[in-house]
Design an enzyme around this catalytic site. Structure first.
Site, PDB file in Angstrom:
ATOM      1  N   PHE A  18       0.833  -1.202   0.000  1.00  0.00           N
ATOM      2  CA  PHE A  18       0.000   0.000   0.000  1.00  0.00           C
ATOM      3  C   PHE A  18       0.877   1.266   0.000  1.00  0.00           C
ATOM      4  O   PHE A  18       0.905   2.025  -0.978  1.00  0.00           O
ATOM      5  CB  PHE A  18      -0.934  -0.079   1.221  1.00  0.00           C
ATOM      6  CG  PHE A  18      -1.553   1.211   1.631  1.00  0.00           C
ATOM      7  CD1 PHE A  18      -2.263   1.990   0.722  1.00  0.00           C
ATOM      8  CD2 PHE A  18      -1.448   1.664   2.950  1.00  0.00           C
ATOM      9  CE1 PHE A  18      -2.834   3.197   1.112  1.00  0.00           C
ATOM     10  CE2 PHE A  18      -2.019   2.850   3.351  1.00  0.00           C
ATOM     11  CZ  PHE A  18      -2.714   3.629   2.428  1.00  0.00           C
ATOM     12  N   ASP A  60      12.415 -12.185  -1.219  1.00  0.00           N
ATOM     13  CA  ASP A  60      12.132 -12.058   0.211  1.00  0.00           C
ATOM     14  C   ASP A  60      13.276 -11.260   0.844  1.00  0.00           C
ATOM     15  O   ASP A  60      14.416 -11.733   0.911  1.00  0.00           O
ATOM     16  CB  ASP A  60      12.044 -13.464   0.824  1.00  0.00           C
ATOM     17  CG  ASP A  60      11.721 -13.421   2.314  1.00  0.00           C
ATOM     18  OD1 ASP A  60      11.879 -12.345   2.933  1.00  0.00           O
ATOM     19  OD2 ASP A  60      11.316 -14.465   2.855  1.00  0.00           O
ATOM     20  N   TYR A 150       5.220  -7.484  16.036  1.00  0.00           N
ATOM     21  CA  TYR A 150       5.309  -6.258  15.221  1.00  0.00           C
ATOM     22  C   TYR A 150       5.966  -5.122  16.015  1.00  0.00           C
ATOM     23  O   TYR A 150       6.955  -4.542  15.575  1.00  0.00           O
ATOM     24  CB  TYR A 150       3.904  -5.872  14.788  1.00  0.00           C
ATOM     25  CG  TYR A 150       3.812  -4.693  13.848  1.00  0.00           C
ATOM     26  CD1 TYR A 150       4.222  -4.805  12.514  1.00  0.00           C
ATOM     27  CD2 TYR A 150       3.291  -3.478  14.269  1.00  0.00           C
ATOM     28  CE1 TYR A 150       4.112  -3.730  11.634  1.00  0.00           C
ATOM     29  CE2 TYR A 150       3.176  -2.399  13.396  1.00  0.00           C
ATOM     30  CZ  TYR A 150       3.580  -2.529  12.084  1.00  0.00           C
ATOM     31  OH  TYR A 150       3.472  -1.466  11.216  1.00  0.00           O
ATOM     32  N   THR A 179      -2.624   4.962   8.565  1.00  0.00           N
ATOM     33  CA  THR A 179      -2.773   5.584   7.249  1.00  0.00           C
ATOM     34  C   THR A 179      -3.605   4.672   6.353  1.00  0.00           C
ATOM     35  O   THR A 179      -3.516   3.450   6.452  1.00  0.00           O
ATOM     36  CB  THR A 179      -1.374   5.833   6.646  1.00  0.00           C
ATOM     37  OG1 THR A 179      -0.660   6.684   7.533  1.00  0.00           O
ATOM     38  CG2 THR A 179      -1.451   6.480   5.281  1.00  0.00           C
TER      39      THR A 179
HETATM   40  P1  NAD Z   1       1.387  -3.552   3.145  1.00  0.00           P
HETATM   41  O1  NAD Z   1       1.168  -4.887   3.738  1.00  0.00           O
HETATM   42  O2  NAD Z   1       0.435  -3.062   2.121  1.00  0.00           O
HETATM   43  O3  NAD Z   1       2.844  -3.445   2.521  1.00  0.00           O
HETATM   44  C1  NAD Z   1       3.944  -4.207   2.932  1.00  0.00           C
HETATM   45  C2  NAD Z   1       4.642  -4.726   1.670  1.00  0.00           C
HETATM   46  O4  NAD Z   1       5.846  -5.408   2.063  1.00  0.00           O
HETATM   47  C3  NAD Z   1       3.792  -5.740   0.910  1.00  0.00           C
HETATM   48  O5  NAD Z   1       3.850  -5.478  -0.472  1.00  0.00           O
HETATM   49  C4  NAD Z   1       4.451  -7.088   1.230  1.00  0.00           C
HETATM   50  O6  NAD Z   1       4.245  -8.048   0.235  1.00  0.00           O
HETATM   51  C5  NAD Z   1       5.903  -6.650   1.369  1.00  0.00           C
HETATM   52  N1  NAD Z   1       6.709  -7.555   2.203  1.00  0.00           N
HETATM   53  C6  NAD Z   1       6.453  -7.967   3.456  1.00  0.00           C
HETATM   54  N2  NAD Z   1       7.418  -8.806   3.891  1.00  0.00           N
HETATM   55  C7  NAD Z   1       8.306  -8.907   2.871  1.00  0.00           C
HETATM   56  C8  NAD Z   1       9.523  -9.618   2.701  1.00  0.00           C
HETATM   57  N3  NAD Z   1      10.019 -10.403   3.663  1.00  0.00           N
HETATM   58  N4  NAD Z   1      10.184  -9.488   1.530  1.00  0.00           N
HETATM   59  C9  NAD Z   1       9.703  -8.702   0.545  1.00  0.00           C
HETATM   60  N5  NAD Z   1       8.549  -7.993   0.655  1.00  0.00           N
HETATM   61  C10 NAD Z   1       7.865  -8.102   1.796  1.00  0.00           C
HETATM   62  O7  NAD Z   1       1.458  -2.540   4.384  1.00  0.00           O
HETATM   63  P2  NAD Z   1       1.625  -0.953   4.409  1.00  0.00           P
HETATM   64  O8  NAD Z   1       0.510  -0.397   5.187  1.00  0.00           O
HETATM   65  O9  NAD Z   1       1.891  -0.433   3.054  1.00  0.00           O
HETATM   66  O10 NAD Z   1       2.933  -0.820   5.297  1.00  0.00           O
HETATM   67  C11 NAD Z   1       4.190  -0.510   4.731  1.00  0.00           C
HETATM   68  C12 NAD Z   1       5.186  -0.177   5.825  1.00  0.00           C
HETATM   69  O11 NAD Z   1       4.722   0.933   6.583  1.00  0.00           O
HETATM   70  C13 NAD Z   1       5.395  -1.323   6.819  1.00  0.00           C
HETATM   71  O12 NAD Z   1       6.752  -1.359   7.199  1.00  0.00           O
HETATM   72  C14 NAD Z   1       4.533  -0.934   7.986  1.00  0.00           C
HETATM   73  O13 NAD Z   1       4.999  -1.475   9.192  1.00  0.00           O
HETATM   74  C15 NAD Z   1       4.649   0.587   7.956  1.00  0.00           C
HETATM   75  N6  NAD Z   1       3.502   1.241   8.610  1.00  0.00           N
HETATM   76  C16 NAD Z   1       2.287   1.310   8.016  1.00  0.00           C
HETATM   77  C17 NAD Z   1       1.236   1.934   8.665  1.00  0.00           C
HETATM   78  C18 NAD Z   1      -0.130   2.108   8.052  1.00  0.00           C
HETATM   79  O14 NAD Z   1      -0.994   2.678   8.705  1.00  0.00           O
HETATM   80  N7  NAD Z   1      -0.401   1.704   6.842  1.00  0.00           N
HETATM   81  C19 NAD Z   1       1.424   2.452   9.952  1.00  0.00           C
HETATM   82  C20 NAD Z   1       2.665   2.323  10.540  1.00  0.00           C
HETATM   83  C21 NAD Z   1       3.717   1.738   9.847  1.00  0.00           C
END
Ligand code: NAD
Ligand code: UDP
Length: 316
Positions: A18, A60, A150, A179
């Site tokens: 995302f 990965d 987490y 977000t």
């Molecule tokens: P998301 O799940 O949409 O995106 C995470 C992406 O990372 C996915 O495309 C997934 O396939 C990829 N991924 C996960 N593990 C992997 C691995 N081992 N190797 C390769 N790719 C891998 O989530 P998001 O909301 O887009 O979050 C993105 C980042 O932002 C994360 O680190 C999350 O902790 C952080 N974050 C998000 C939020 C939020 O509200 N959306 C809040 C705080 C922190």
């Protein structure tokens, strides 16, 4: 001209997710050459449009980064499943990507002399006893509860990032608060995609606990502008990024029902274990250091996200 524009090379781990995919779009629009690396465990290749400046690598990140040799100027480490539903289904993967994966991303940035940004989270504050949460607050985290895979992995990644920084890496930490927006997964389980999809389907919206717990909900465009400003700034952070609104979960449900025109009702379920009661970022540091000011009202952000999910449901 910004530091990361025409011709700069940008690496986004989790680039098919995302937030990652919106960062990919932003840096492509700035004329950068972007590499997105992802294993699609929670993301999708559908989030990435084909573009001459984009290289997509399926890998990965916990195992390593099989990437082109040419050095990157900016490394954005965003790979990590992030929904509380993922904390149940992918806990070991989360621990690995925010430990081994973080080392791989840090080592690549160090090798290249790149700027490095680590995606941390408001979850490092746990169930906070200080409100709103300033960056100086060390948090109230259960180290072995169901969210700890987490929360503690992100705290570890923060420690690793600042350790490399003390050894000379140009590294920064962004603490992201809830977000949402287009490209949230419909089955992601987080409150906004879940409520919108239930409302559009005419099904009950499940509220865990009393519904009086709060979250500040930030639209993706505001977050992206804060992240790019942090990358440009040379600041280390940690910097909170999120929104000025603090809504109860019940308010979020009512607003989504109203904006979708749904007949859905809410349905109460037991509270999630260790569910934070109140959460809102103190944005003073982001304002002062980055000139950050969220622009999108929560109604406008929710409407745009509802439109996205409507279109997605209509696409075969
Ligand atoms: P998301 O799940 O949409 O995106 C995470 C992406 O990372 C996915 O495309 C997934 O396939 C990829 N991924 C996960 N593990 C992997 C691995 N081992 N190797 C390769 N790719 C891998 O989530 P998001 O909301 O887009 O979050 C993105 C980042 O932002 C994360 O680190 C999350 O902790 C952080 N974050 C998000 C939020 C939020 O509200 N959306 C809040 C705080 C922190
Ligand atoms: N929540 C809810 N129903 C849902 C999803 C979430 O009541 O279908 C609640 C959850 O218990 C929490 C808040 O909404 O209090 C935000 O949850 P989310 O999973 O989006 O993210 P969190 O901020 O807990 O990481």
């Amino acid at each position: 001209m910004g530091k990361f524009e025409n011709g700069s090379r940008v690496l986004v781990t989790g680039g098919a997710g995302f937030i990652g995919s919106h960062l990919v779009d932003e840096y492509l629009a700035r004329g950068c050459s972007v590499t997105a690396v992802d294993n699609y465990c929670t993301g999708s290749p559908k989030n990435l449009a084909s573009h001459p400046g984009l290289t997509v690598v399926e890998a990965d990140v916990s195992e390593g980064l099989p990437l082109p040799e040419e050095p990157y100027d900016l490394v954005l480490h965003f790979a990590c499943p992030a929904s509380p539903v993922d904390f149940e289904t992918l806990p070991v993967e989360i621990l690995k990507v925010d430990s081994a994966g973080t080392f791989h991303a840090l080592d690549r940035a160090k090798r290249d002399g790149a700027r490095f940004l680590m995606a941390s989270t408001s979850e490092v504050y746990g169930d906070p006893q200080v409100h709103p949460q300033p960056e100086e607050y060390w948090g109230n985290v259960n180290p072995n509860g169901p969210r700890s895979c987490y929360d503690e992995a992100k705290r570890f990644s923060e420690a690793a990032t600042f350790t490399y920084r003390r050894q000379g890496l140009d590294a920064a930490i962004v603490r992201i608060f809830n977000t949402y927006g287009p490209r949230n997964r419909p089955d992601d389980g987080r409150v906004i995609p879940n409520f919108i999809n239930k409302a559009l389907a005419g099904e009950p919206l499940p509220i865990y606990g009393t519904g009086e717990q709060t979250r500040s909900i930030c639209y993706i465009d505001d977050l992206v502008s804060g992240i790019t400003a942090l990358a440009e700034s040379g600041e280390a952070g940690p910097v909170n990024l999120g929104s000025v609104y603090e809504l109860t979960v019940k308010d979020i449900a009512d607003t989504i029902v109203r904006l979708t025109g749904s007949q859905s009702e809410v349905e109460y379920h037991p509270a999630r274990e260790d569910d934070p009661e109140r959460r809102r970022p103190d944005l003073a540091k982001a304002r002062e250091l980055l000139g950050y000011e969220p622009q999108i009202s929560y109604e406008a952000g929710l409407k745009s996200t509802i439109d996205y999910f409507r279109q997605l449901a209509a696409t075969p």
